[in-house]
Design a protein around this motif. Structure first.
Motif, PDB file in Angstrom:
ATOM      1  N   PHE A   1       8.276   1.554  21.566  1.00 58.44           N
ATOM      2  CA  PHE A   1       9.586   1.523  22.327  1.00 58.44           C
ATOM      3  C   PHE A   1       9.834   0.140  22.718  1.00 58.44           C
ATOM      4  O   PHE A   1       9.069  -0.619  23.332  1.00 58.44           O
ATOM      5  N   MET A   2      11.141  -0.157  22.839  1.00 62.67           N
ATOM      6  CA  MET A   2      11.556  -1.655  23.272  1.00 62.67           C
ATOM      7  C   MET A   2      11.341  -1.705  24.882  1.00 62.67           C
ATOM      8  O   MET A   2      11.366  -0.658  25.323  1.00 62.67           O
ATOM      9  N   GLY A   3      10.980  -2.907  25.107  1.00 61.51           N
ATOM     10  CA  GLY A   3      10.705  -2.998  26.638  1.00 61.51           C
ATOM     11  C   GLY A   3       9.455  -3.047  26.932  1.00 61.51           C
ATOM     12  O   GLY A   3       8.981  -3.661  28.093  1.00 61.51           O
ATOM     13  N   GLY A   4       8.421  -2.669  26.119  1.00 62.34           N
ATOM     14  CA  GLY A   4       7.006  -2.990  26.386  1.00 62.34           C
ATOM     15  C   GLY A   4       6.498  -2.410  27.913  1.00 62.34           C
ATOM     16  O   GLY A   4       6.951  -1.258  28.163  1.00 62.34           O
ATOM     17  N   THR A   5       5.752  -3.183  28.308  1.00 54.11           N
ATOM     18  CA  THR A   5       5.259  -3.012  29.866  1.00 54.11           C
ATOM     19  C   THR A   5       6.359  -2.695  30.858  1.00 54.11           C
ATOM     20  O   THR A   5       6.063  -2.356  32.053  1.00 54.11           O
ATOM     21  N   HIS A   6       7.438  -3.275  30.494  1.00 50.11           N
ATOM     22  CA  HIS A   6       8.440  -3.426  31.622  1.00 50.11           C
ATOM     23  C   HIS A   6       9.379  -2.182  31.697  1.00 50.11           C
ATOM     24  O   HIS A   6       9.964  -1.977  32.441  1.00 50.11           O
ATOM     25  N   SER A   7       9.095  -1.455  30.909  1.00 49.92           N
ATOM     26  CA  SER A   7       9.966   0.002  30.574  1.00 49.92           C
ATOM     27  C   SER A   7       9.219   1.043  31.209  1.00 49.92           C
ATOM     28  O   SER A   7       7.927   1.005  31.047  1.00 49.92           O
ATOM     29  N   THR A   8       9.727   1.829  32.300  1.00 48.24           N
ATOM     30  CA  THR A   8       8.962   2.946  32.972  1.00 48.24           C
ATOM     31  C   THR A   8       9.323   4.268  32.161  1.00 48.24           C
ATOM     32  O   THR A   8       8.568   5.298  32.585  1.00 48.24           O
TER      33      THR A   8
ATOM     34  N   PRO B   1      21.840  12.910  11.193  1.00 41.09           N
ATOM     35  CA  PRO B   1      20.909  12.421  12.053  1.00 41.09           C
ATOM     36  C   PRO B   1      20.344  13.536  13.007  1.00 41.09           C
ATOM     37  O   PRO B   1      21.078  14.446  13.553  1.00 41.09           O
ATOM     38  N   LEU B   2      19.096  13.526  13.263  1.00 44.76           N
ATOM     39  CA  LEU B   2      18.213  14.274  14.187  1.00 44.76           C
ATOM     40  C   LEU B   2      18.007  13.685  15.463  1.00 44.76           C
ATOM     41  O   LEU B   2      17.691  14.199  16.435  1.00 44.76           O
ATOM     42  N   GLY B   3      17.259  12.357  15.190  1.00 44.06           N
ATOM     43  CA  GLY B   3      17.142  11.552  16.462  1.00 44.06           C
ATOM     44  C   GLY B   3      17.046  10.063  15.806  1.00 44.06           C
ATOM     45  O   GLY B   3      17.174   9.753  14.775  1.00 44.06           O
ATOM     46  N   LEU B   4      17.120   9.328  17.035  1.00 46.14           N
ATOM     47  CA  LEU B   4      16.852   7.928  17.179  1.00 46.14           C
ATOM     48  C   LEU B   4      15.717   7.429  17.893  1.00 46.14           C
ATOM     49  O   LEU B   4      15.777   7.712  18.925  1.00 46.14           O
ATOM     50  N   LEU B   5      14.874   6.754  17.413  1.00 49.19           N
ATOM     51  CA  LEU B   5      13.891   6.100  18.074  1.00 49.19           C
ATOM     52  C   LEU B   5      14.096   4.387  17.964  1.00 49.19           C
ATOM     53  O   LEU B   5      13.772   3.844  17.009  1.00 49.19           O
ATOM     54  N   PRO B   6      14.132   3.908  19.375  1.00 48.67           N
ATOM     55  CA  PRO B   6      14.397   2.610  19.314  1.00 48.67           C
ATOM     56  C   PRO B   6      13.098   1.870  19.232  1.00 48.67           C
ATOM     57  O   PRO B   6      12.620   1.628  20.453  1.00 48.67           O
ATOM     58  N   LEU B   7      12.612   1.630  18.379  1.00 49.71           N
ATOM     59  CA  LEU B   7      11.416   0.918  17.932  1.00 49.71           C
ATOM     60  C   LEU B   7      11.413  -0.512  17.892  1.00 49.71           C
ATOM     61  O   LEU B   7      12.391  -0.814  17.001  1.00 49.71           O
ATOM     62  N   ALA B   8      10.465  -1.262  18.379  1.00 46.49           N
ATOM     63  CA  ALA B   8      10.316  -2.522  18.100  1.00 46.49           C
ATOM     64  C   ALA B   8       8.934  -3.046  17.258  1.00 46.49           C
ATOM     65  O   ALA B   8       8.009  -2.181  17.732  1.00 46.49           O
ATOM     66  N   LEU B   9       9.030  -3.920  16.549  1.00 43.54           N
ATOM     67  CA  LEU B   9       7.712  -4.173  15.806  1.00 43.54           C
ATOM     68  C   LEU B   9       7.147  -5.287  16.518  1.00 43.54           C
ATOM     69  O   LEU B   9       7.715  -6.361  16.965  1.00 43.54           O
ATOM     70  N   GLN B  10       5.693  -5.497  16.884  1.00 40.02           N
ATOM     71  CA  GLN B  10       5.025  -6.651  17.308  1.00 40.02           C
ATOM     72  C   GLN B  10       3.787  -6.455  16.640  1.00 40.02           C
ATOM     73  O   GLN B  10       3.014  -5.509  16.709  1.00 40.02           O
TER      74      GLN B  10
ATOM     75  N   LEU C   1       3.105   4.894  21.669  1.00 37.45           N
ATOM     76  CA  LEU C   1       4.390   5.418  22.367  1.00 37.45           C
ATOM     77  C   LEU C   1       3.838   5.621  23.770  1.00 37.45           C
ATOM     78  O   LEU C   1       3.504   6.790  24.115  1.00 37.45           O
ATOM     79  N   ARG C   2       4.076   4.801  24.603  1.00 36.68           N
ATOM     80  CA  ARG C   2       3.580   4.831  25.991  1.00 36.68           C
ATOM     81  C   ARG C   2       4.706   5.333  27.055  1.00 36.68           C
ATOM     82  O   ARG C   2       5.877   5.175  26.710  1.00 36.68           O
ATOM     83  N   ARG C   3       4.256   5.715  27.997  1.00 34.12           N
ATOM     84  CA  ARG C   3       5.275   6.367  29.216  1.00 34.12           C
ATOM     85  C   ARG C   3       5.958   7.361  28.654  1.00 34.12           C
ATOM     86  O   ARG C   3       7.458   7.139  28.755  1.00 34.12           O
ATOM     87  N   GLN C   4       5.699   8.408  28.094  1.00 37.51           N
ATOM     88  CA  GLN C   4       6.348   9.510  27.583  1.00 37.51           C
ATOM     89  C   GLN C   4       6.640  10.568  28.751  1.00 37.51           C
ATOM     90  O   GLN C   4       5.652  10.744  29.186  1.00 37.51           O
ATOM     91  N   PRO C   5       7.784  10.709  29.070  1.00 35.07           N
ATOM     92  CA  PRO C   5       7.990  11.839  29.964  1.00 35.07           C
ATOM     93  C   PRO C   5       7.572  13.336  29.225  1.00 35.07           C
ATOM     94  O   PRO C   5       7.732  13.501  28.026  1.00 35.07           O
ATOM     95  N   THR C   6       7.172  14.399  30.006  1.00 31.35           N
ATOM     96  CA  THR C   6       6.671  15.543  29.451  1.00 31.35           C
ATOM     97  C   THR C   6       7.921  16.577  29.205  1.00 31.35           C
ATOM     98  O   THR C   6       7.994  17.129  28.122  1.00 31.35           O
ATOM     99  N   TYR C   7       8.956  16.331  30.100  1.00 38.14           N
ATOM    100  CA  TYR C   7      10.291  17.123  29.705  1.00 38.14           C
ATOM    101  C   TYR C   7      11.623  16.270  30.007  1.00 38.14           C
ATOM    102  O   TYR C   7      11.460  15.273  30.715  1.00 38.14           O
ATOM    103  N   TRP C   8      12.493  16.687  29.406  1.00 39.33           N
ATOM    104  CA  TRP C   8      13.784  16.018  29.644  1.00 39.33           C
ATOM    105  C   TRP C   8      14.886  17.181  29.647  1.00 39.33           C
ATOM    106  O   TRP C   8      15.089  17.798  28.452  1.00 39.33           O
ATOM    107  N   ARG C   9      15.416  17.040  30.336  1.00 39.03           N
ATOM    108  CA  ARG C   9      16.731  18.111  30.703  1.00 39.03           C
ATOM    109  C   ARG C   9      16.240  19.595  30.184  1.00 39.03           C
ATOM    110  O   ARG C   9      16.810  20.264  29.422  1.00 39.03           O
ATOM    111  N   ASP C  10      14.927  19.933  30.812  1.00 36.95           N
ATOM    112  CA  ASP C  10      14.588  21.481  30.528  1.00 36.95           C
ATOM    113  C   ASP C  10      14.070  21.662  29.240  1.00 36.95           C
ATOM    114  O   ASP C  10      13.483  22.697  28.958  1.00 36.95           O
ATOM    115  N   LEU C  11      13.702  20.507  28.292  1.00 38.56           N
ATOM    116  CA  LEU C  11      13.280  20.701  27.044  1.00 38.56           C
ATOM    117  C   LEU C  11      11.908  19.915  26.970  1.00 38.56           C
ATOM    118  O   LEU C  11      11.877  18.914  27.315  1.00 38.56           O
ATOM    119  N   GLN C  12      10.966  20.545  26.357  1.00 31.06           N
ATOM    120  CA  GLN C  12       9.751  19.479  26.232  1.00 31.06           C
ATOM    121  C   GLN C  12       9.829  18.352  25.170  1.00 31.06           C
ATOM    122  O   GLN C  12      10.711  18.418  24.255  1.00 31.06           O
TER     123      GLN C  12
END
Length: 111
Positions: free
Chosen positions: A29-36, A10-19, A73-84
């Motif tokens: 991503f799960m949570g839609g507009t409720h997730s920041t 495994p390289l990554g996990l994308l918790p995606l939901a279908l609508q 894929l909305r509301r994406q951070p640019t960096y996380w823990r010093d990684l793009q």
């Protein structure tokens, strides 16, 4: 969705939901507009070295499953823990919503 290397590790996990909206199947991503804050969980070395080609292979894998017409894929951070955030290598529009990222120091007390 679990992204794996050629050896099946495994390289990554994308918790995606279908609508479905207006007849279009959307994977987001799960949570839609409720997730920041939305981001996949990545193996650190992959997160540090993934290329645009790797991300296009990932989206091709999603397309081959033929379960979604569009990846949203909305509301994406640019960096996380010093990684793009490697998903930023894909075409995107700047977010109109600021994604706050806070650091919680070990041993911090609740106020």
């Amino acid at each position: 969705m679990i992204a794996r290397d050629d050896d099946g590790q495994p390289l990554g996990l994308l918790p995606l939901a279908l609508q479905t909206a207006f007849g279009v199947r959307c994977a987001s991503f799960m949570g839609g507009t409720h997730s920041t804050f939305n981001m996949g969980l990545w193996q650190r070395e992959f997160a540090a070295t993934a290329t645009e080609h790797d991300l296009h292979a990932l989206t091709a894998m999603l397309a081959a499953r033929d379960e979604a017409d569009v990846l949203v894929l909305r509301r994406q951070p640019t960096y996380w823990r010093d990684l793009q955030n490697r998903l930023r290598l894909l075409p995107y529009e700047p977010s109109t919503v600021h994604c706050p990222v806070r650091t919680i120091e070990p041993g911090a007390r609740q106020r």
